[in-house]
Design a protein around this motif. Structure first.
Motif, short mmCIF file in Angstrom:
data_model
loop_
_atom_site.label_atom_id
_atom_site.label_comp_id
_atom_site.label_asym_id
_atom_site.label_seq_id
_atom_site.Cartn_x
_atom_site.Cartn_y
_atom_site.Cartn_z
N GLU A 1 -7.65 -0.61 -6.25
CA GLU A 1 -7.50 -1.70 -5.27
C GLU A 1 -6.05 -2.09 -5.06
OE1 GLU A 1 -10.03 -5.00 -6.09
OE2 GLU A 1 -11.79 -3.73 -6.31
N ASP A 2 -5.21 -1.87 -6.06
CA ASP A 2 -3.82 -2.31 -5.92
C ASP A 2 -2.85 -1.19 -5.58
OD1 ASP A 2 -4.15 -1.15 -8.38
OD2 ASP A 2 -3.01 -2.65 -9.48
N VAL A 3 -3.35 0.00 -5.23
CA VAL A 3 -2.46 1.07 -4.82
C VAL A 3 -1.92 0.75 -3.42
CG1 VAL A 3 -2.33 3.48 -4.11
CG2 VAL A 3 -3.47 2.89 -6.23
N LEU A 4 -0.61 0.82 -3.29
CA LEU A 4 0.04 0.53 -2.02
C LEU A 4 0.32 1.81 -1.26
CD1 LEU A 4 2.76 -1.91 -3.37
CD2 LEU A 4 0.64 -2.54 -2.22
N GLY A 5 0.19 1.78 0.04
CA GLY A 5 0.78 2.83 0.85
C GLY A 5 -0.12 3.76 1.60
N ILE A 6 -0.73 4.72 0.97
CA ILE A 6 -1.42 5.79 1.68
C ILE A 6 -2.84 5.34 2.04
CG2 ILE A 6 -2.17 8.18 1.61
CD1 ILE A 6 0.15 8.69 -0.35
N SER A 7 -3.01 4.86 3.26
CA SER A 7 -4.32 4.38 3.67
C SER A 7 -5.15 5.46 4.36
CB SER A 7 -4.17 3.18 4.61
OG SER A 7 -3.44 3.54 5.75
N ARG A 8 -4.49 6.46 4.93
CA ARG A 8 -5.21 7.56 5.58
C ARG A 8 -4.65 8.89 5.09
NH1 ARG A 8 -4.78 6.59 11.68
NH2 ARG A 8 -2.74 5.87 11.06
N PRO A 9 -5.14 9.39 3.96
CA PRO A 9 -4.65 10.66 3.43
C PRO A 9 -4.88 11.79 4.43
CG PRO A 9 -6.09 9.56 1.87
CD PRO A 9 -6.20 8.82 3.15
#
Length: 127
Positions: free
Chosen positions: A99-107
């Motif tokens: 839940e707290d990973v930032l950045g890559i929303s559409r691999p």
């Protein structure tokens, strides 16, 4: 405990190129943190959750299995890896989904110079 991981197969050609692709820069905020971030269309992502493996070419089955340790459907990922990048992939990037990973929303698939990355998908994995 189960988690999900995004997995990319990377065709880099050699270990040094693979390392340069992942080398981080912190001098400029508006420039991607590394080549992998650039292929994903972001300048930053929480790379603390990233694992990267240069497996060599041809890829040793034991090295690939070790890089995929804990992935529930390992055989399916191995089959996808073998067909990705015209069979020339020699590296693997694994990014835990939290839940707290930032950045890559559409691999996605991506390329930077001579390096190509094929997004294999999101898979369940045991910690």
């Amino acid at each position: 405990m189960s988690q999900s991981v995004h997995i990319w197969a990377i065709a880099a050609g050699d270990a040094q190129t693979f390392e340069l692709f992942l080398e981080e820069q912190y001098d400029e905020d508006d420039v991607p943190i590394n080549g992998f971030a650039a292929t994903q269309g972001v300048t930053y992502f929480d790379h603390a959750w990233q694992e990267a493996y240069f497996l060599g070419n041809p890829t040793a089955p034991s090295a690939l299995r070790e890089a995929l340790s804990g992935v529930t459907d390992m055989d399916a990922v191995i089959a996808l890896f073998g067909s990705a990048g015209a069979g020339n992939c020699d590296g693997l990037i694994r990014l835990s989904v939290t839940e707290d990973v930032l950045g890559i929303s559409r691999p996605r698939d991506g390329a930077l110079g001579d390096i190509a990355g094929s997004y294999l998908g999101m898979f369940d994995a045991d910690d």
